[in-house]
Design an enzyme around this catalytic site. Structure first.
Site, mmCIF file in Angstrom:
data_model
loop_
_atom_site.group_PDB
_atom_site.id
_atom_site.type_symbol
_atom_site.label_atom_id
_atom_site.label_comp_id
_atom_site.label_asym_id
_atom_site.label_seq_id
_atom_site.Cartn_x
_atom_site.Cartn_y
_atom_site.Cartn_z
ATOM 1 N N GLU A 273 -12.083 53.364 -19.982
ATOM 2 C CA GLU A 273 -12.371 53.830 -21.353
ATOM 3 C C GLU A 273 -11.717 52.888 -22.367
ATOM 4 O O GLU A 273 -12.290 52.583 -23.413
ATOM 5 C CB GLU A 273 -11.889 55.266 -21.561
ATOM 6 C CG GLU A 273 -12.587 56.277 -20.677
ATOM 7 C CD GLU A 273 -14.109 56.237 -20.791
ATOM 8 O OE1 GLU A 273 -14.637 56.073 -21.905
ATOM 9 O OE2 GLU A 273 -14.774 56.342 -19.741
ATOM 10 N N TRP A 276 -14.072 50.265 -22.696
ATOM 11 C CA TRP A 276 -15.159 50.497 -23.664
ATOM 12 C C TRP A 276 -14.705 50.118 -25.081
ATOM 13 O O TRP A 276 -15.474 49.598 -25.882
ATOM 14 C CB TRP A 276 -15.611 51.966 -23.629
ATOM 15 C CG TRP A 276 -16.693 52.185 -22.614
ATOM 16 C CD1 TRP A 276 -16.539 52.704 -21.356
ATOM 17 C CD2 TRP A 276 -18.092 51.868 -22.759
ATOM 18 N NE1 TRP A 276 -17.764 52.734 -20.725
ATOM 19 C CE2 TRP A 276 -18.731 52.234 -21.556
ATOM 20 C CE3 TRP A 276 -18.868 51.315 -23.779
ATOM 21 C CZ2 TRP A 276 -20.101 52.063 -21.343
ATOM 22 C CZ3 TRP A 276 -20.228 51.150 -23.575
ATOM 23 C CH2 TRP A 276 -20.838 51.520 -22.378
ATOM 24 N N TRP A 304 -37.581 57.175 -39.699
ATOM 25 C CA TRP A 304 -36.496 58.130 -39.985
ATOM 26 C C TRP A 304 -36.952 59.136 -41.028
ATOM 27 O O TRP A 304 -37.690 58.793 -41.953
ATOM 28 C CB TRP A 304 -35.260 57.402 -40.511
ATOM 29 C CG TRP A 304 -34.676 56.409 -39.557
ATOM 30 C CD1 TRP A 304 -34.621 55.062 -39.726
ATOM 31 C CD2 TRP A 304 -34.068 56.672 -38.287
ATOM 32 N NE1 TRP A 304 -34.012 54.466 -38.648
ATOM 33 C CE2 TRP A 304 -33.663 55.424 -37.747
ATOM 34 C CE3 TRP A 304 -33.822 57.829 -37.549
ATOM 35 C CZ2 TRP A 304 -33.034 55.315 -36.511
ATOM 36 C CZ3 TRP A 304 -33.197 57.720 -36.318
ATOM 37 C CH2 TRP A 304 -32.810 56.471 -35.815
ATOM 38 N N ASN A 339 -15.408 63.520 -26.961
ATOM 39 C CA ASN A 339 -16.425 62.479 -26.739
ATOM 40 C C ASN A 339 -17.781 63.040 -26.299
ATOM 41 O O ASN A 339 -18.824 62.625 -26.798
ATOM 42 C CB ASN A 339 -15.919 61.468 -25.711
ATOM 43 C CG ASN A 339 -16.940 60.379 -25.460
ATOM 44 O OD1 ASN A 339 -17.333 59.661 -26.377
ATOM 45 N ND2 ASN A 339 -17.418 60.278 -24.226
ATOM 46 N N TRP A 357 -29.144 56.891 -37.872
ATOM 47 C CA TRP A 357 -27.780 56.922 -37.312
ATOM 48 C C TRP A 357 -26.732 56.511 -38.331
ATOM 49 O O TRP A 357 -25.569 56.915 -38.253
ATOM 50 C CB TRP A 357 -27.687 56.060 -36.048
ATOM 51 C CG TRP A 357 -27.945 54.574 -36.230
ATOM 52 C CD1 TRP A 357 -29.120 53.921 -36.045
ATOM 53 C CD2 TRP A 357 -26.988 53.566 -36.617
ATOM 54 N NE1 TRP A 357 -28.973 52.576 -36.294
ATOM 55 C CE2 TRP A 357 -27.680 52.324 -36.648
ATOM 56 C CE3 TRP A 357 -25.633 53.577 -36.941
ATOM 57 C CZ2 TRP A 357 -27.052 51.113 -37.002
ATOM 58 C CZ3 TRP A 357 -25.010 52.376 -37.282
ATOM 59 C CH2 TRP A 357 -25.721 51.169 -37.316
ATOM 60 N N TRP A 380 -22.529 54.885 -32.143
ATOM 61 C CA TRP A 380 -23.719 55.445 -32.796
ATOM 62 C C TRP A 380 -24.968 54.702 -32.360
ATOM 63 O O TRP A 380 -26.001 55.307 -32.083
ATOM 64 C CB TRP A 380 -23.576 55.435 -34.322
ATOM 65 C CG TRP A 380 -22.906 56.688 -34.810
ATOM 66 C CD1 TRP A 380 -21.582 56.869 -35.080
ATOM 67 C CD2 TRP A 380 -23.529 57.974 -35.028
ATOM 68 N NE1 TRP A 380 -21.338 58.172 -35.449
ATOM 69 C CE2 TRP A 380 -22.514 58.866 -35.430
ATOM 70 C CE3 TRP A 380 -24.835 58.443 -34.916
ATOM 71 C CZ2 TRP A 380 -22.782 60.208 -35.732
ATOM 72 C CZ3 TRP A 380 -25.093 59.782 -35.215
ATOM 73 C CH2 TRP A 380 -24.079 60.641 -35.615
#
Ligand code: FAD
Length: 451
Positions: A273, A276, A304, A339, A357, A380
């Site tokens: 993690e 990440w 959108w 998360n 987003w 995102w």
């Protein structure tokens, strides 16, 4: 060490004294002049959101106390730093690097300007295990996929974290009062009670890391997906503000796994993690457009929707989908969201409501205590399907199934949406099956534009 050498240490997102490379180098050189500049001026540098400002206020107070003083200025660092160096007779300015495009551009310009003035300007890495340019693909380019990125990064030797430096503080220049910056919310004080949840600062970060490795690491790989269990470290705001370094986390997790081999798998998952986080910084550094534009430009064709009403229902946790609402309310009440629930709420905004987003990224930026240019934008885009190594767009979370799977006894939903199941709870603002079909129809345009 020259007796008279004075070095300004420009603190930014490295609010700690241990394993702080710029600070350690400055302390070795002579007297240090710690400075923090609230930069709300430089074009391209994003102003902090509300929750970040709350954190920053408390973290600066803590840092100042640890140092025995900290010069605070508000304005343009390109003007303030050389003027300060001249006033106090400092011949060097050191800082630790940031990787978001606004900071990269600003810092590069400042560095060359200071060098032209004869000031020894140097930057260091205190925020990442490895610099974004140290990890290259076989074709000598940046990585776009996490697994090979982390295989490469994982295998590189890791520098051991440095201990706290002994330092001499120089006489400090005039400082602005922290209270005059108005970082804390006033009317209303939406952060009331946050000091019971969070302890900003280096000491709070160290305690959290220790407690997590002692009590939380065991079973992390299984527990980390469950919002109803306190199964993750909650180190993210501390990492964002640099109150703890990834090198310290790396060394501490390795040592915990070394002492108890049963923890090896959990430690590996936990460190991935952190991987990440490294990957998000790697991506943003190499693809600065990631912060604000669809990384896969075919997503520019996505139709959108613009609906202030639906956006507000999402922000306030009034969508009628209990796991989504619980997450959005947890975020508002505490400055954090689990998360798994971030993935579900973000997916709901971009797929069920078909809202861009960037609207969600902006709301998270304002409300998260861990709001981070790299992690937020990259995550995102990952959820939206427009990012690097992203979730496939057509895989659309069903929020009710997610709740059954990850909050099986409804503990999390009951905590944050206690009126769920009564007449007081809102009806769903969209029907799941219809929303899913509309989202997929929108995605056809992306596919038409190249997928
Ligand atoms: P742990 O599970 O204990 O993980 C340890 C550390 O690894 C975290 O503190 C964090 O620094 C890093 N990490 C974990 N997961 C990720 C991830 N997916 N991407 C990057 N780093 C990760 N994280 C932020 O720090 N800031 C953000 O602004 C942010 N925005 C997000 C937005 C969305 C839509 C999503 C889906 C995720 C976002 N994340 C963000 C990633 C992740 O949700 C948080 O880092 C994590 O929930 C923090 O909790 P923790 O410290 O207990 O994590």
């Amino acid at each position: 060490m020259t007796e008279r050498a004075k070095t300004i240490v420009w603190f930014r997102q490295d609010l700690r004294l241990t394993d702080n490379q710029a600070f350690a180098e400055a302390a070795r050189r002579g007297a240090v002049v710690p400075v923090f500049i609230l930069d709300e001026i430089t074009p391209g540098v994003r102003a902090w959101g509300g929750a970040s400002r709350w954190w920053l206020h408390h973290s600066l107070n803590t840092l100042s106390a640890r140092l025995g003083g900290l010069a605070r200025r508000r304005g343009d660092p390109a003007v303030i730093l050389p003027a300060l160096a001249k006033d106090i007779g400092a011949d060097a300015i050191y800082w630790n690097r940031l990787y978001d495009p606004g900071a990269v551009n600003r810092d590069a310009a400042i560095k060359s300007d200071l060098a032209a003035r004869g000031i020894d300007a140097r930057s260091f890495n205190a925020a990442l295990l490895h610099e974004p340019w140290e990890i290259r693909t076989g074709a000598d380019g940046p990585y776009k996929v996490f697994t090979p990125f982390w295989r490469g990064a994982r295998a590189l030797p890791k520098a051991a974290p440095a201990r706290a430096s002994k330092f001499t503080l120089a006489d400090l220049p005039a400082s602005e009062a922290l209270a005059s910056w108005g970082l804390l919310p006033q009317r209303p004080d939406w952060a009331r009670g946050w000091d019971k949840i969070w302890t900003p600062g280096e000491e709070g970060a160290a305690k959290r890391l220790k407690a997590f490795l002692r009590d939380g690491l065991h079973g992390y790989a299984e527990k980390r997906d469950r919002p109803d269990i306190a199964g993750t470290s909650r180190l993210s705001p501390h990492l964002h503000w640099g109150e703890v370094s990834p090198r310290q986390i790396w060394a501490a997790a390795q040592s915990a796994a070394g002492e108890d081999h049963a923890l090896e798998r959990a430690a590996e998952k936990f460190l991935s993690e952190i991987g990440w986080r490294e990957f998000a910084h790697h991506l943003l550094f190499h693809f600065p457009e990631m912060a604000s534009r669809n990384w896969r430009t075919s997503f520019d064709a996505y139709p959108w929707r613009s609906s202030a009403k639906d956006l507000l229902a999402w922000q306030k946790g009034m969508t009628g989908y209990p796991l989504v609402d619980a997450g959005m309310r947890e975020l508002w009440a505490t400055g954090i969201m689990h998360n798994r629930v971030r993935m579900v709420t973000a997916s709901f905004l971009v797929k069920h409501l078909r809202i861009d987003w960037r609207e969600g990224e902006k709301w998270f930026w304002d409300t998260l205590v861990d709001a981070d240019a790299a992690n937020n934008a990259v995550s995102w885009q990952w959820v939206a399907g427009s990012g690097a190594d992203a979730a496939p767009y057509f895989r659309i979370f069903n929020p009710s199934e997610q709740a059954r799977k990850f909050d099986p006894d409804g503990v999390y939903v009951r905590k944050w949406a206690p009126e769920y199941g009564t007449d007081a709870y809102p009806a769903p603002i969209v029907d799941h099956a219809q929303a899913r079909a509309a989202a997929l129809a929108g995605y056809d345009l992306v596919r038409g534009a190249g997928g």
